[in-house]
Design a protein around this motif. Structure first.
Motif, PDB file in Angstrom:
ATOM      1  N   HIS A  31       0.796  -1.429   0.049  1.00 15.46           N
ATOM      2  CA  HIS A  31       0.080  -0.042  -0.076  1.00 15.46           C
ATOM      3  C   HIS A  31       0.682   1.458   0.040  1.00 15.46           C
ATOM      4  CE1 HIS A  31      -3.242   2.721   0.871  1.00 15.46           C
ATOM      5  NE2 HIS A  31      -2.835   2.893   2.078  1.00 15.46           N
ATOM      6  N   GLN A  32       1.961   1.195   0.877  1.00 18.27           N
ATOM      7  CA  GLN A  32       2.951   2.529   0.920  1.00 18.27           C
ATOM      8  C   GLN A  32       3.858   2.707  -0.133  1.00 18.27           C
ATOM      9  OE1 GLN A  32       4.061   1.426   4.726  1.00 18.27           O
ATOM     10  NE2 GLN A  32       2.894   2.840   5.716  1.00 18.27           N
ATOM     11  N   TYR A  33       3.937   1.348  -1.077  1.00 18.77           N
ATOM     12  CA  TYR A  33       5.089   1.533  -2.095  1.00 18.77           C
ATOM     13  C   TYR A  33       4.994   2.601  -2.870  1.00 18.77           C
ATOM     14  CZ  TYR A  33       8.482  -0.531  -5.504  1.00 18.77           C
ATOM     15  OH  TYR A  33       9.384  -0.666  -6.292  1.00 18.77           O
ATOM     16  N   THR A  34       6.100   3.598  -3.323  1.00 17.12           N
ATOM     17  CA  THR A  34       5.970   4.447  -4.170  1.00 17.12           C
ATOM     18  C   THR A  34       7.085   3.984  -5.285  1.00 17.12           C
ATOM     19  OG1 THR A  34       7.424   5.904  -2.788  1.00 17.12           O
ATOM     20  CG2 THR A  34       4.832   6.229  -2.577  1.00 17.12           C
ATOM     21  N   GLY A  35       7.762   3.221  -5.170  1.00 16.50           N
ATOM     22  CA  GLY A  35       8.920   3.133  -6.021  1.00 16.50           C
ATOM     23  C   GLY A  35       8.390   2.640  -7.479  1.00 16.50           C
ATOM     24  N   ALA A  36       9.490   2.264  -8.245  1.00 17.60           N
ATOM     25  CA  ALA A  36       8.862   1.907  -9.643  1.00 17.60           C
ATOM     26  C   ALA A  36       8.823   0.524  -9.761  1.00 17.60           C
ATOM     27  CB  ALA A  36      10.323   2.084 -10.605  1.00 17.60           C
ATOM     28  N   GLY A  37       7.771   0.023 -10.662  1.00 13.91           N
ATOM     29  CA  GLY A  37       7.291  -1.345 -10.842  1.00 13.91           C
ATOM     30  C   GLY A  37       6.635  -1.724  -9.667  1.00 13.91           C
ATOM     31  N   LYS A  38       6.514  -2.985  -9.801  1.00 15.40           N
ATOM     32  CA  LYS A  38       5.697  -3.983  -8.568  1.00 15.40           C
ATOM     33  C   LYS A  38       6.586  -4.054  -7.603  1.00 15.40           C
ATOM     34  CE  LYS A  38       2.548  -5.682 -12.049  1.00 15.40           C
ATOM     35  NZ  LYS A  38       1.591  -6.618 -12.295  1.00 15.40           N
ATOM     36  N   VAL A  39       5.639  -4.287  -6.500  1.00 14.61           N
ATOM     37  CA  VAL A  39       6.369  -4.949  -5.222  1.00 14.61           C
ATOM     38  C   VAL A  39       6.833  -6.268  -5.419  1.00 14.61           C
ATOM     39  CG1 VAL A  39       6.376  -5.239  -2.796  1.00 14.61           C
ATOM     40  CG2 VAL A  39       5.531  -3.236  -3.622  1.00 14.61           C
ATOM     41  N   ARG A  40       7.947  -6.926  -5.351  1.00  9.26           N
ATOM     42  CA  ARG A  40       8.270  -8.205  -5.710  1.00  9.26           C
ATOM     43  C   ARG A  40       8.187  -9.239  -4.374  1.00  9.26           C
ATOM     44  NH1 ARG A  40      11.388  -4.837  -8.516  1.00  9.26           N
ATOM     45  NH2 ARG A  40      13.077  -4.969  -7.334  1.00  9.26           N
ATOM     46  N   ILE A  41       7.177 -10.057  -4.446  1.00  5.57           N
ATOM     47  CA  ILE A  41       7.057 -10.799  -3.171  1.00  5.57           C
ATOM     48  C   ILE A  41       7.323 -12.363  -3.571  1.00  5.57           C
ATOM     49  CG2 ILE A  41       5.507 -11.417  -1.396  1.00  5.57           C
ATOM     50  CD1 ILE A  41       4.013  -9.038  -1.795  1.00  5.57           C
ATOM     51  N   TRP A  42       8.171 -12.805  -2.731  1.00  2.00           N
ATOM     52  CA  TRP A  42       8.581 -14.324  -2.922  1.00  2.00           C
ATOM     53  C   TRP A  42       8.207 -15.128  -1.461  1.00  2.00           C
ATOM     54  CZ3 TRP A  42      14.422 -16.345  -2.706  1.00  2.00           C
ATOM     55  CH2 TRP A  42      14.524 -17.697  -2.858  1.00  2.00           C
ATOM     56  N   SER A  43       7.408 -16.247  -1.949  1.00  2.00           N
ATOM     57  CA  SER A  43       6.840 -17.056  -0.941  1.00  2.00           C
ATOM     58  C   SER A  43       7.791 -18.425  -1.284  1.00  2.00           C
ATOM     59  CB  SER A  43       5.334 -17.538  -1.060  1.00  2.00           C
ATOM     60  OG  SER A  43       5.166 -18.769  -0.343  1.00  2.00           O
ATOM     61  N   ALA A  44       8.972 -18.500  -0.230  1.00  2.00           N
ATOM     62  CA  ALA A  44      10.035 -19.219  -0.564  1.00  2.00           C
ATOM     63  C   ALA A  44       9.738 -20.662  -0.205  1.00  2.00           C
ATOM     64  CB  ALA A  44      11.110 -18.952  -0.012  1.00  2.00           C
ATOM     65  N   CYS A  45       8.639 -21.323   0.685  1.00  2.00           N
ATOM     66  CA  CYS A  45       8.434 -22.499   0.768  1.00  2.00           C
ATOM     67  C   CYS A  45       6.819 -22.538   0.841  1.00  2.00           C
ATOM     68  CB  CYS A  45       9.025 -23.144   2.142  1.00  2.00           C
ATOM     69  SG  CYS A  45       9.109 -21.812   3.255  1.00  2.00           S
ATOM     70  N   CYS A  46       6.182 -22.658  -0.335  1.00  2.19           N
ATOM     71  CA  CYS A  46       4.770 -22.287  -0.312  1.00  2.19           C
ATOM     72  C   CYS A  46       3.987 -23.492  -0.027  1.00  2.19           C
ATOM     73  CB  CYS A  46       4.303 -21.673  -1.418  1.00  2.19           C
ATOM     74  SG  CYS A  46       4.569 -22.850  -2.982  1.00  2.19           S
ATOM     75  N   ALA A  47       4.170 -24.701   0.057  1.00  4.68           N
ATOM     76  CA  ALA A  47       3.500 -25.830   0.252  1.00  4.68           C
ATOM     77  C   ALA A  47       2.658 -25.843  -0.922  1.00  4.68           C
ATOM     78  CB  ALA A  47       3.053 -25.806   1.543  1.00  4.68           C
ATOM     79  N   GLY A  48       1.135 -26.070  -0.506  1.00  5.56           N
ATOM     80  CA  GLY A  48       0.385 -25.951  -1.795  1.00  5.56           C
ATOM     81  C   GLY A  48      -0.344 -24.926  -1.970  1.00  5.56           C
ATOM     82  N   GLY A  49       0.440 -23.709  -1.665  1.00  3.29           N
ATOM     83  CA  GLY A  49      -0.295 -22.452  -2.090  1.00  3.29           C
ATOM     84  C   GLY A  49      -1.052 -21.742  -1.179  1.00  3.29           C
ATOM     85  N   GLU A  50      -1.229 -22.096   0.079  1.00  6.57           N
ATOM     86  CA  GLU A  50      -2.198 -21.396   1.017  1.00  6.57           C
ATOM     87  C   GLU A  50      -1.700 -20.253   1.455  1.00  6.57           C
ATOM     88  OE1 GLU A  50      -0.975 -24.482   0.930  1.00  6.57           O
ATOM     89  OE2 GLU A  50      -2.409 -25.985   1.587  1.00  6.57           O
ATOM     90  N   GLU A  51      -0.270 -20.085   1.521  1.00 11.51           N
ATOM     91  CA  GLU A  51       0.186 -18.752   1.973  1.00 11.51           C
ATOM     92  C   GLU A  51       0.186 -17.639   0.848  1.00 11.51           C
ATOM     93  OE1 GLU A  51       3.953 -18.441   4.278  1.00 11.51           O
ATOM     94  OE2 GLU A  51       4.766 -18.266   2.246  1.00 11.51           O
ATOM     95  N   PRO A  52       0.767 -18.055  -0.353  1.00 13.41           N
ATOM     96  CA  PRO A  52       0.832 -16.926  -1.391  1.00 13.41           C
ATOM     97  C   PRO A  52      -0.809 -16.521  -1.751  1.00 13.41           C
ATOM     98  CG  PRO A  52       1.497 -18.855  -2.486  1.00 13.41           C
ATOM     99  CD  PRO A  52       1.505 -19.272  -0.768  1.00 13.41           C
ATOM    100  N   TYR A  53      -1.696 -17.744  -1.675  1.00 10.84           N
ATOM    101  CA  TYR A  53      -3.014 -17.221  -2.182  1.00 10.84           C
ATOM    102  C   TYR A  53      -3.640 -16.500  -1.008  1.00 10.84           C
ATOM    103  CZ  TYR A  53      -3.517 -20.441  -6.148  1.00 10.84           C
ATOM    104  OH  TYR A  53      -3.268 -20.995  -7.398  1.00 10.84           O
TER     105      TYR A  53
END
Ligand SMILES: C[S@@+](CC[C@H](N)C(=O)[O-])C[C@H]1O[C@@H](n2cnc3c(N)ncnc32)[C@H](O)[C@@H]1O
Length: 410
Positions: free
Chosen positions: A86-108
């Motif tokens: 929400h607060q990000y004002t930089g260029a492009g998108k905020v890059r988010i990496w879920s590094a051990c996501c199992a079945g996807g519950e966390e990134p979803y």
């Protein structure tokens, strides 16, 4: 060459994978080694991992990884990420990496929170795991009742379709398409054998995975996160996970019920004290009253309420409920309930009134959907809890009333 004994094979794998001596899946590792030690032709002086064939390797990963996860896990911590986007004002998108996501519950979960705050398009989401089977499930996006249960009911209603079966909840394509799922072994990444799946991530989630590595591997993984992430990156670990105090590259920040690490640079300020708080959404003159909610879901509702105000559609929860109670036409009741549920997705009374109105007007799919959502809410409450309605009613009574309505389908 003589086959390795099962215990030798298990021990070599344990070392190679950086598994601590108290890893919860050692029995499974030993059973895997007993199955494979005769088949594999293991050279003692070469790395074990590269000597496993694909089947042995994927069986091993299935046996020893602990891919348990669920939606809305430590939601306050994920809300913190939403506030960063929400607060990000930089260029492009905020890059988010879920590094051990199992079945996807966390990134979803994160994708749902971002979408509900109108921020999904501002983030690039990549999720990785070593377990190819779980990744395949994540890409399909089908989840069990248990995985979805902690989600606020209207989020379930909004982002999933009920398709029945063992994994009845199908997540919507908009969210599936918002996340790139890739296979990545964190140890190979830590040893510089594979790059991170996205350039200089701003946020790295590595929750509830470091505990399954020995101290040496933990350190290497965290150092690799440091090396490859953005200068102002954040690192989020599981609720009970902390970096050792000797680790000085990441600065711990805490809030009342969650914590995160920020990358330290030469010019990093000391962390704010007392603990930092989520940014307040823009103030409006009218305060939207709502029943007490868990801190984990509070802020998303604030965002939603402000959104409602901006759209000029603000109607307080109490007013919406009053309208729903006094309306006589099912259509009017349903409209008022929808407004109430927009303001408080877990409002049991709004679901109940909705169910009755949908029942009376023969809208069975609508009735069934809200019945499921209400059951979902009631399942998390003790029997004798009183639900705040026009006339307060216990959880047990409301369940009985639901059953009675059920046996009385028009
Ligand atoms: C308990 S789950 C955590 C899921 C999610 N982050 C959460 O907090 O709910 C741990 C995950 O770490 C994954 N994992 C274990 N070893 C890994 C490795 N070497 N590389 C990548 N992922 C790994 C497992 O497959 C499993 O899905």
């Amino acid at each position: 060459m003589a086959a390795a004994s099962p215990s030798d094979l298990a021990e070599r794998v344990r070392h190679a994978l950086g598994m601590p001596e108290d890893h919860p899946r050692l029995d499974e590792l030993n059973a895997w080694a007993a199955r494979w030690h005769n088949t594999l032709d293991i050279h003692p002086s070469r790395g074990i991992w590269s000597q496993l064939d694909d089947t042995a390797r994927s069986e091993l990963i299935d046996a020893i990884s602990v891919p348990e996860s669920f939606f809305w896990r430590y939601a306050a911590q994920l809300q913190r990420v939403v506030s960063r986007v929400h607060q990000y004002t930089g260029a492009g998108k905020v890059r988010i990496w879920s590094a051990c996501c199992a079945g996807g519950e966390e990134p979803y979960t994160l994708a749902i929170m971002l979408a509900e705050a109108g921020l999904l398009e501002k983030a690039e989401l990549v999720a990785t795991d070593i377990n190819a089977r779980k990744l395949a499930q994540a890409r399909i996006g089908r989840f069990s009742e248990r995985a979805v249960r902690p989600l606020p009911a209207p989020s379930t209603c909004r982002w999933f379709d009920w398709q029945g079966g063992l994994h009845p909840w199908q997540i919507h394509d908009r969210l599936r398409e918002a996340i790139r799922f890739e296979k990545l072994d964190l140890l190979a990444f830590a040893h510089g054998q594979v790059p991170p799946p996205l350039q200089a991530p701003h946020v790295v989630l590595c929750r509830n995975a470091l505990i399954y590595f020995d101290k040496h591997s933990q350190r290497r993984i965290v150092e690799a996160f440091y090396r490859t992430s953005d200068a102002q990156a954040w690192l989020l670990l599981g609720h009970s996970e902390r970096l050792p105090l000797t680790q000085t590259q990441w600065q711990l920040h805490t809030a009342s019920d969650h914590a995160w690490y920020a990358k330290k640079t030469a010019s990093s300020p000391e962390p704010p004290r007392p603990s930092t708080r989520l940014p307040e959404p823009a103030r409006t003159d009218r305060v939207v009253p709502r029943p007490s909610v868990s801190p984990e879901t509070h802020s998303i509702r604030q965002v939603r309420a402000v959104h409602a105000t901006k759209k000029g559609t603000e109607t307080s929860l109490t007013e919406s409920l009053k309208q729903a109670r006094s309306a006589s036409e099912p259509h009017a009741i349903i409209q008022a309930c929808r407004r109430a549920l927009y303001l408080d997705p877990d409002c049991a009374e709004a679901h109940w009134l909705m169910i009755q109105a949908a029942h009376a007007s023969g809208q069975i799919p609508l009735r069934d959907r809200h019945r499921r959502l209400l059951q979902h809410i009631l399942a998390s409450l003790p029997e004798r809890t009183m639900i705040n309605m026009e006339t307060p009613v216990s959880v047990a009574d409301l369940r009985r009333a639901l059953d009675t309505l059920e046996g009385n389908t028009p």
